[in-house]
Design a protein around this motif. Structure first.
Motif, PDB file in Angstrom:
ATOM      1  N   LEU A  82     -31.147-116.031  40.474  1.00  0.00           N
ATOM      2  CA  LEU A  82     -30.620-114.715  40.807  1.00  0.00           C
ATOM      3  C   LEU A  82     -31.016-113.675  39.755  1.00  0.00           C
ATOM      4  O   LEU A  82     -31.373-112.540  40.085  1.00  0.00           O
ATOM      5  CB  LEU A  82     -29.101-114.775  40.937  1.00  0.00           C
ATOM      6  CG  LEU A  82     -28.557-115.332  42.254  1.00  0.00           C
ATOM      7  CD1 LEU A  82     -27.074-115.661  42.113  1.00  0.00           C
ATOM      8  CD2 LEU A  82     -28.781-114.330  43.391  1.00  0.00           C
ATOM      9  N   ALA A  83     -30.967-114.063  38.487  1.00  0.00           N
ATOM     10  CA  ALA A  83     -31.356-113.143  37.414  1.00  0.00           C
ATOM     11  C   ALA A  83     -32.832-112.768  37.529  1.00  0.00           C
ATOM     12  O   ALA A  83     -33.202-111.592  37.406  1.00  0.00           O
ATOM     13  CB  ALA A  83     -31.069-113.772  36.061  1.00  0.00           C
ATOM     14  N   PHE A  84     -33.670-113.767  37.747  1.00  0.00           N
ATOM     15  CA  PHE A  84     -35.110-113.529  37.908  1.00  0.00           C
ATOM     16  C   PHE A  84     -35.367-112.582  39.079  1.00  0.00           C
ATOM     17  O   PHE A  84     -36.096-111.583  38.963  1.00  0.00           O
ATOM     18  CB  PHE A  84     -35.824-114.860  38.136  1.00  0.00           C
ATOM     19  CG  PHE A  84     -37.285-114.750  38.424  1.00  0.00           C
ATOM     20  CD1 PHE A  84     -38.207-114.686  37.395  1.00  0.00           C
ATOM     21  CD2 PHE A  84     -37.760-114.716  39.732  1.00  0.00           C
ATOM     22  CE1 PHE A  84     -39.578-114.588  37.661  1.00  0.00           C
ATOM     23  CE2 PHE A  84     -39.109-114.620  40.007  1.00  0.00           C
ATOM     24  CZ  PHE A  84     -40.021-114.554  38.970  1.00  0.00           C
ATOM     25  N   SER A  85     -34.747-112.884  40.226  1.00  0.00           N
ATOM     26  CA  SER A  85     -34.949-112.083  41.423  1.00  0.00           C
ATOM     27  C   SER A  85     -34.414-110.662  41.235  1.00  0.00           C
ATOM     28  O   SER A  85     -35.050-109.689  41.653  1.00  0.00           O
ATOM     29  CB  SER A  85     -34.262-112.762  42.615  1.00  0.00           C
ATOM     30  OG  SER A  85     -34.474-112.035  43.805  1.00  0.00           O
ATOM     31  N   ALA A  86     -33.250-110.543  40.604  1.00  0.00           N
ATOM     32  CA  ALA A  86     -32.666-109.223  40.382  1.00  0.00           C
ATOM     33  C   ALA A  86     -33.573-108.350  39.523  1.00  0.00           C
ATOM     34  O   ALA A  86     -33.737-107.144  39.768  1.00  0.00           O
ATOM     35  CB  ALA A  86     -31.297-109.363  39.734  1.00  0.00           C
ATOM     36  N   LYS A  87     -34.165-108.940  38.502  1.00  0.00           N
ATOM     37  CA  LYS A  87     -35.076-108.168  37.651  1.00  0.00           C
ATOM     38  C   LYS A  87     -36.307-107.741  38.430  1.00  0.00           C
ATOM     39  O   LYS A  87     -36.794-106.611  38.279  1.00  0.00           O
ATOM     40  CB  LYS A  87     -35.447-108.981  36.411  1.00  0.00           C
ATOM     41  CG  LYS A  87     -34.270-109.198  35.466  1.00  0.00           C
ATOM     42  CD  LYS A  87     -34.669-109.912  34.183  1.00  0.00           C
ATOM     43  CE  LYS A  87     -33.452-110.153  33.290  1.00  0.00           C
ATOM     44  NZ  LYS A  87     -33.802-110.645  31.950  1.00  0.00           N
ATOM     45  N   GLU A  88     -36.817-108.627  39.280  1.00  0.00           N
ATOM     46  CA  GLU A  88     -37.967-108.272  40.110  1.00  0.00           C
ATOM     47  C   GLU A  88     -37.634-107.100  41.032  1.00  0.00           C
ATOM     48  O   GLU A  88     -38.411-106.150  41.158  1.00  0.00           O
ATOM     49  CB  GLU A  88     -38.403-109.490  40.942  1.00  0.00           C
ATOM     50  CG  GLU A  88     -39.104-110.585  40.149  1.00  0.00           C
ATOM     51  CD  GLU A  88     -40.540-110.239  39.837  1.00  0.00           C
ATOM     52  OE1 GLU A  88     -41.090-109.314  40.466  1.00  0.00           O
ATOM     53  OE2 GLU A  88     -41.133-110.895  38.957  1.00  0.00           O
TER      54      GLU A  88
ATOM     55  N   ILE B 274     -31.831-113.753  47.760  1.00  0.00           N
ATOM     56  CA  ILE B 274     -32.388-112.431  48.048  1.00  0.00           C
ATOM     57  C   ILE B 274     -31.616-111.422  47.230  1.00  0.00           C
ATOM     58  O   ILE B 274     -30.375-111.453  47.192  1.00  0.00           O
ATOM     59  CB  ILE B 274     -32.286-112.100  49.547  1.00  0.00           C
ATOM     60  CG1 ILE B 274     -33.117-113.089  50.374  1.00  0.00           C
ATOM     61  CG2 ILE B 274     -32.756-110.662  49.818  1.00  0.00           C
ATOM     62  CD1 ILE B 274     -32.904-112.951  51.880  1.00  0.00           C
ATOM     63  N   THR B 275     -32.315-110.535  46.553  1.00  0.00           N
ATOM     64  CA  THR B 275     -31.649-109.450  45.826  1.00  0.00           C
ATOM     65  C   THR B 275     -32.207-108.121  46.277  1.00  0.00           C
ATOM     66  O   THR B 275     -33.378-108.004  46.671  1.00  0.00           O
ATOM     67  CB  THR B 275     -31.828-109.585  44.301  1.00  0.00           C
ATOM     68  OG1 THR B 275     -33.226-109.600  43.981  1.00  0.00           O
ATOM     69  CG2 THR B 275     -31.158-110.859  43.782  1.00  0.00           C
ATOM     70  N   CYS B 276     -31.343-107.107  46.214  1.00  0.00           N
ATOM     71  CA  CYS B 276     -31.744-105.767  46.657  1.00  0.00           C
ATOM     72  C   CYS B 276     -31.191-104.754  45.664  1.00  0.00           C
ATOM     73  O   CYS B 276     -30.011-104.788  45.326  1.00  0.00           O
ATOM     74  CB  CYS B 276     -31.213-105.492  48.062  1.00  0.00           C
ATOM     75  SG  CYS B 276     -31.672-103.871  48.701  1.00  0.00           S
TER      76      CYS B 276
ATOM     77  N   PRO C 119     -35.552 -94.666  46.573  1.00  0.00           N
ATOM     78  CA  PRO C 119     -36.322 -95.827  46.120  1.00  0.00           C
ATOM     79  C   PRO C 119     -35.497 -97.107  46.198  1.00  0.00           C
ATOM     80  O   PRO C 119     -34.302 -97.118  45.885  1.00  0.00           O
ATOM     81  CB  PRO C 119     -36.674 -95.455  44.672  1.00  0.00           C
ATOM     82  CG  PRO C 119     -36.723 -93.963  44.691  1.00  0.00           C
ATOM     83  CD  PRO C 119     -35.610 -93.545  45.614  1.00  0.00           C
ATOM     84  N   VAL C 120     -36.135 -98.171  46.618  1.00  0.00           N
ATOM     85  CA  VAL C 120     -35.448 -99.437  46.854  1.00  0.00           C
ATOM     86  C   VAL C 120     -36.358-100.582  46.430  1.00  0.00           C
ATOM     87  O   VAL C 120     -37.585-100.479  46.487  1.00  0.00           O
ATOM     88  CB  VAL C 120     -35.060 -99.562  48.351  1.00  0.00           C
ATOM     89  CG1 VAL C 120     -36.294 -99.555  49.241  1.00  0.00           C
ATOM     90  CG2 VAL C 120     -34.218-100.796  48.612  1.00  0.00           C
ATOM     91  N   GLY C 121     -35.754-101.668  45.974  1.00  0.00           N
ATOM     92  CA  GLY C 121     -36.517-102.860  45.615  1.00  0.00           C
ATOM     93  C   GLY C 121     -35.861-104.079  46.220  1.00  0.00           C
ATOM     94  O   GLY C 121     -34.632-104.190  46.255  1.00  0.00           O
ATOM     95  N   ILE C 122     -36.664-105.002  46.705  1.00  0.00           N
ATOM     96  CA  ILE C 122     -36.138-106.224  47.298  1.00  0.00           C
ATOM     97  C   ILE C 122     -36.969-107.410  46.824  1.00  0.00           C
ATOM     98  O   ILE C 122     -38.161-107.272  46.520  1.00  0.00           O
ATOM     99  CB  ILE C 122     -36.136-106.118  48.839  1.00  0.00           C
ATOM    100  CG1 ILE C 122     -35.187-107.153  49.454  1.00  0.00           C
ATOM    101  CG2 ILE C 122     -37.529-106.245  49.406  1.00  0.00           C
ATOM    102  CD1 ILE C 122     -34.933-106.925  50.923  1.00  0.00           C
ATOM    103  N   ASP C 123     -36.322-108.578  46.748  1.00  0.00           N
ATOM    104  CA  ASP C 123     -37.040-109.765  46.301  1.00  0.00           C
ATOM    105  C   ASP C 123     -36.403-111.009  46.922  1.00  0.00           C
ATOM    106  O   ASP C 123     -35.182-111.062  47.106  1.00  0.00           O
ATOM    107  CB  ASP C 123     -36.989-109.881  44.773  1.00  0.00           C
ATOM    108  CG  ASP C 123     -37.834-111.038  44.263  1.00  0.00           C
ATOM    109  OD1 ASP C 123     -39.070-110.945  44.350  1.00  0.00           O
ATOM    110  OD2 ASP C 123     -37.261-112.040  43.812  1.00  0.00           O
TER     111      ASP C 123
END
Length: 215
Positions: free
Chosen positions: A142-148, A206-208, A99-103
């Protein structure tokens, strides 16, 4: 629709020009009828996201376009997981065997950062962000994106919509952010700390999140 493809590590990126889109472009999608009555913005973002996803799947020997699930989620081939994100005229996608998440997000302006700070991070987290080496609007983005991206990667284990305060920032720099889950996110993950990869890419971050990054 005119597009430009590029690769950032394992991330596939599509920059697109919505003004060049025509309804016939959707015929490239096997599920194009599902989008026939959608607004142009959704149509162009969806198309660009699926183009990025196909590029990502090619690395695993797959060529099919991911379909749409009951909850509008992409349907990935058996044994593979993926994630898609959009921001403005950019779509990104990644595929992995876990499982992977990206934003992807546009960096917050100082005014927007101050307006959203309390919704995204608690007092302790905001102190961490303000004491980092990064400007506060960038750190908060970055915090917002990381949580997403974390919520996407761990969606199968979450309690519905856990909210931004269910994962708390422990530390961050320009390339890595660490989050600690609370029981509100998922009882089985309470106090687990994960590392999330971050990338500052022009006006975007971009966070992954890969669950294999658990620390």
């Amino acid at each position: 629709m005119r597009t430009h493809h590029s690769t950032l590590h394992a991330i596939q990126r599509i920059d697109f020009e919505p003004d060049t889109f025509t309804p016939g472009d959707l015929l490239w999608l096997p599920h194009h009828q599902r989008l026939a009555h959608a607004g142009k913005k959704r149509q162009t973002e969806h198309l660009a996201g699926r183009i990025a996803a196909v590029h990502a799947l090619r690395g695993f020997g797959e060529t099919a376009v991911p379909g749409i699930g009951e909850n509008r989620q992409p349907i990935w081939p058996d044994g593979l997981y993926g994630s898609i994100s959009h921001c403005g005229n950019t779509a990104i996608a990644i595929v992995a065997r876990t499982p992977v998440g990206i934003d992807i997000e546009a960096v917050f302006s100082p005014r927007l950062a101050e307006a959203l700070a309390h919704e995204i991070a608690n007092e302790e987290e905001r102190a961490v962000l303000r004491h980092s080496a990064l400007p506060f609007p960038l750190a908060l983005t970055l915090a917002f994106s990381a949580k997403e991206s974390a919520f996407k990667a761990y969606s199968a284990q979450t309690n519905g919509l856990p909210g931004f305060h269910s994962a708390q920032v422990v530390s961050l720099d320009a390339s890595t952010l660490r989050l600690r889950f609370t029981a509100r996110f998922a009882p089985a993950l309470a106090n687990s700390v994960i590392s999330i990869n971050g990338l500052i890419n022009g006006p975007h971050v971009i966070t992954c999140t890969l669950p294999l990054n658990e620390a």
